[in-house]
Scaffold this motif. Structure first.
Motif, PDB file in Angstrom:
ATOM      1  N   GLY A 138       0.574  -1.036  -0.057  1.00 22.88           N
ATOM      2  CA  GLY A 138       0.428  -0.236  -0.400  1.00 22.88           C
ATOM      3  C   GLY A 138       0.859   1.660  -0.248  1.00 22.88           C
ATOM      4  O   GLY A 138       0.651   2.253   0.099  1.00 22.88           O
ATOM      5  N   ASP A 139       2.402   1.488  -0.158  1.00 20.42           N
ATOM      6  CA  ASP A 139       3.028   2.893  -0.309  1.00 20.42           C
ATOM      7  C   ASP A 139       3.384   2.457  -1.558  1.00 20.42           C
ATOM      8  O   ASP A 139       3.309   4.042  -1.482  1.00 20.42           O
ATOM      9  CB  ASP A 139       4.600   1.950  -0.001  1.00 20.42           C
ATOM     10  N   VAL A 140       2.831   2.189  -2.671  1.00 16.04           N
ATOM     11  CA  VAL A 140       2.451   3.247  -4.013  1.00 16.04           C
ATOM     12  C   VAL A 140       0.393   2.571  -4.474  1.00 16.04           C
ATOM     13  O   VAL A 140       0.765   1.328  -4.499  1.00 16.04           O
ATOM     14  CB  VAL A 140       3.690   2.686  -4.862  1.00 16.04           C
ATOM     15  N   ILE A 141       0.231   3.107  -4.753  1.00 20.53           N
ATOM     16  CA  ILE A 141      -1.579   3.477  -4.960  1.00 20.53           C
ATOM     17  C   ILE A 141      -1.727   3.528  -6.115  1.00 20.53           C
ATOM     18  O   ILE A 141      -2.084   1.929  -6.565  1.00 20.53           O
ATOM     19  CB  ILE A 141      -2.767   4.487  -4.594  1.00 20.53           C
ATOM     20  N   SER A 142      -0.729   4.058  -7.282  1.00 18.57           N
ATOM     21  CA  SER A 142      -1.196   3.868  -8.855  1.00 18.57           C
ATOM     22  C   SER A 142       0.023   3.037  -9.369  1.00 18.57           C
ATOM     23  O   SER A 142       1.336   3.649  -8.967  1.00 18.57           O
ATOM     24  CB  SER A 142      -0.860   5.039  -9.032  1.00 18.57           C
ATOM     25  N   ASP A 143       0.321   2.203 -10.492  1.00 19.41           N
ATOM     26  CA  ASP A 143       1.257   1.711 -11.032  1.00 19.41           C
ATOM     27  C   ASP A 143       2.530   2.312 -11.152  1.00 19.41           C
ATOM     28  O   ASP A 143       1.581   3.150 -12.421  1.00 19.41           O
ATOM     29  CB  ASP A 143       0.334   0.047 -11.691  1.00 19.41           C
ATOM     30  N   PRO A 144       3.637   2.899 -11.285  1.00 23.18           N
ATOM     31  CA  PRO A 144       3.925   3.553 -11.661  1.00 23.18           C
ATOM     32  C   PRO A 144       5.051   2.905 -13.008  1.00 23.18           C
ATOM     33  O   PRO A 144       5.573   3.825 -13.484  1.00 23.18           O
ATOM     34  CB  PRO A 144       5.218   3.660 -10.661  1.00 23.18           C
ATOM     35  N   MET A 145       4.998   1.361 -12.680  1.00 25.87           N
ATOM     36  CA  MET A 145       5.471   0.579 -14.387  1.00 25.87           C
ATOM     37  C   MET A 145       4.934   1.181 -16.033  1.00 25.87           C
ATOM     38  O   MET A 145       3.787  -0.012 -15.758  1.00 25.87           O
ATOM     39  CB  MET A 145       5.598  -0.866 -14.323  1.00 25.87           C
ATOM     40  N   VAL A 146       4.838   1.936 -15.795  1.00 28.11           N
ATOM     41  CA  VAL A 146       3.874   2.075 -17.492  1.00 28.11           C
ATOM     42  C   VAL A 146       4.146   0.954 -18.721  1.00 28.11           C
ATOM     43  O   VAL A 146       3.389   0.801 -19.286  1.00 28.11           O
ATOM     44  CB  VAL A 146       4.951   3.736 -17.638  1.00 28.11           C
ATOM     45  N   ASP A 147       5.790   0.704 -18.798  1.00 26.71           N
ATOM     46  CA  ASP A 147       5.672  -0.448 -19.721  1.00 26.71           C
ATOM     47  C   ASP A 147       6.791  -0.333 -19.933  1.00 26.71           C
ATOM     48  O   ASP A 147       8.129  -0.358 -19.199  1.00 26.71           O
ATOM     49  CB  ASP A 147       5.417   0.712 -21.334  1.00 26.71           C
ATOM     50  N   PRO A 148       6.964  -2.227 -19.985  1.00 27.66           N
ATOM     51  CA  PRO A 148       8.318  -3.424 -19.895  1.00 27.66           C
ATOM     52  C   PRO A 148       8.814  -2.591 -21.141  1.00 27.66           C
ATOM     53  O   PRO A 148       9.036  -1.877 -22.034  1.00 27.66           O
ATOM     54  CB  PRO A 148       7.399  -4.279 -20.843  1.00 27.66           C
ATOM     55  N   VAL A 149      10.558  -2.423 -20.597  1.00 26.26           N
ATOM     56  CA  VAL A 149      11.688  -1.997 -21.011  1.00 26.26           C
ATOM     57  C   VAL A 149      12.275  -3.393 -21.032  1.00 26.26           C
ATOM     58  O   VAL A 149      12.883  -4.149 -20.308  1.00 26.26           O
ATOM     59  CB  VAL A 149      12.356  -1.140 -20.766  1.00 26.26           C
ATOM     60  N   ALA A 150      13.213  -3.711 -22.217  1.00 28.35           N
ATOM     61  CA  ALA A 150      13.421  -4.650 -23.174  1.00 28.35           C
ATOM     62  C   ALA A 150      14.322  -3.695 -23.863  1.00 28.35           C
ATOM     63  O   ALA A 150      14.693  -2.989 -24.172  1.00 28.35           O
ATOM     64  CB  ALA A 150      13.519  -5.950 -23.657  1.00 28.35           C
ATOM     65  N   ALA A 151      15.891  -4.504 -24.207  1.00 25.16           N
ATOM     66  CA  ALA A 151      16.878  -4.451 -25.073  1.00 25.16           C
ATOM     67  C   ALA A 151      17.761  -5.697 -25.801  1.00 25.16           C
ATOM     68  O   ALA A 151      17.257  -6.504 -24.961  1.00 25.16           O
ATOM     69  CB  ALA A 151      18.111  -3.897 -24.574  1.00 25.16           C
ATOM     70  N   VAL A 152      17.978  -5.276 -27.762  1.00 23.33           N
ATOM     71  CA  VAL A 152      18.602  -6.976 -27.901  1.00 23.33           C
ATOM     72  C   VAL A 152      19.775  -6.114 -28.723  1.00 23.33           C
ATOM     73  O   VAL A 152      19.767  -4.754 -28.924  1.00 23.33           O
ATOM     74  CB  VAL A 152      17.752  -7.141 -28.359  1.00 23.33           C
ATOM     75  N   SER A 153      20.757  -6.833 -29.199  1.00 21.65           N
ATOM     76  CA  SER A 153      21.977  -6.602 -29.776  1.00 21.65           C
ATOM     77  C   SER A 153      21.570  -6.762 -31.524  1.00 21.65           C
ATOM     78  O   SER A 153      21.154  -8.015 -31.494  1.00 21.65           O
ATOM     79  CB  SER A 153      22.779  -6.781 -29.291  1.00 21.65           C
ATOM     80  N   CYS A 154      21.549  -6.269 -32.594  1.00 27.02           N
ATOM     81  CA  CYS A 154      21.292  -6.262 -33.510  1.00 27.02           C
ATOM     82  C   CYS A 154      23.060  -6.105 -34.548  1.00 27.02           C
ATOM     83  O   CYS A 154      23.620  -4.858 -34.398  1.00 27.02           O
ATOM     84  CB  CYS A 154      20.305  -6.071 -34.842  1.00 27.02           C
ATOM     85  N   GLY A 155      23.503  -7.021 -35.418  1.00 27.43           N
ATOM     86  CA  GLY A 155      23.987  -6.611 -36.429  1.00 27.43           C
ATOM     87  C   GLY A 155      24.161  -6.866 -37.992  1.00 27.43           C
ATOM     88  O   GLY A 155      23.680  -8.014 -38.013  1.00 27.43           O
ATOM     89  N   ILE A 156      25.401  -6.820 -38.437  1.00 28.74           N
ATOM     90  CA  ILE A 156      26.034  -7.044 -39.953  1.00 28.74           C
ATOM     91  C   ILE A 156      27.305  -8.022 -39.805  1.00 28.74           C
ATOM     92  O   ILE A 156      27.983  -7.144 -39.399  1.00 28.74           O
ATOM     93  CB  ILE A 156      26.037  -6.138 -40.620  1.00 28.74           C
TER      94      ILE A 156
END
Length: 228
Positions: A138-156
């Motif tokens: 109950g320390d936080v009422i509204s969920d502050p996590m807006v959207d998942p964040v992820a990262a990936v590498s790509c290359g040639i």
């Protein structure tokens, strides 16, 4: 993508933790909640998310010296932990988080390319679990996590676009990039550089398409791990 697994609750004392494995890259991520914020945030009513990053001495093929024995962090370490911090903050409503700080620690226990991307992806899981505890209490009422964040590498590599480079591919890639984005495909940061060969707009778009595919798969794993 290489094989991906995320095991949660791996640390007893951390408010959120996970061990993320992407191929042979393994990163231990933990999130710590503190009822304080840095001086430049104090009194603003905003929360803060920051990160620290490190590699264990035998996470690589030959032993690395601990940065503590050198007496300072290397430039690569500082750059990566700043990247992790600002990437995770992009997916957080700092007003809803309230005036508290969450520190995400990312410790690489085995490296085979893409450690910063694995750290961001696993770091979000640890952060999500820590925030869930705040909400349950109950320390936080509204969920502050807006959207998942992820990262990936790509290359040639060898003239071909490749998703999720391992170390041999990364070390010989003509073009190398790290792509950080949200589950809704909003870009947070793109780091692309020519490592021996230039690239054109069409090739960049191809790598962006690959990154979207990879991030989509990673977000599915994040949601499975957290139940989000």
């Amino acid at each position: 993508m290489r094989s991906v697994s995320i095991e949660t609750g791996v640390l007893k004392h951390a408010e959120g933790s996970c061990l993320i494995k992407i191929g042979d890259t393994h990163v231990l991520c933990s999130a710590t909640i503190e009822d304080r914020v840095p001086p430049f945030v104090k009194g603003s009513g905003l929360g803060w998310v920051t990160a620290e990053y490190g590699m264990l001495p035998r996470s690589t093929g030959s032993r690395m010296r601990r940065e503590a024995t050198v007496g300072r962090q290397g430039g690569r370490t500082v750059e990566i932990q700043r990247l992790i911090g600002r990437s995770l903050r992009a997916g957080v409503d700092r007003v809803a988080l309230g005036e508290r700080q969450i520190t995400v620690d990312c410790d690489v226990i085995q490296a085979d390319g893409g450690t910063r991307c694995a750290s961001i992806t696993g770091g979000w899981v640890a952060l999500r679990l820590a925030v869930a505890k705040l909400m349950k209490a109950g320390d936080v009422i509204s969920d502050p996590m807006v959207d998942p964040v992820a990262a990936v590498s790509c290359g040639i590599y060898a003239g071909q676009p490749v998703l999720d480079l391992d170390y041999p591919e990364d070390s010989e890639a003509g073009v190398d990039g790290n792509f950080i984005m949200t589950a809704s495909k909003q870009l947070i940061e793109v780091q692309m550089s020519a490592e021996g060969a230039t690239y054109n707009r069409e090739q960049m778009n191809t790598l962006l398409d690959l990154a979207e595919k990879g991030v989509g798969e990673l977000v599915a794993k994040q949601r499975e791990a957290t139940g989000a």
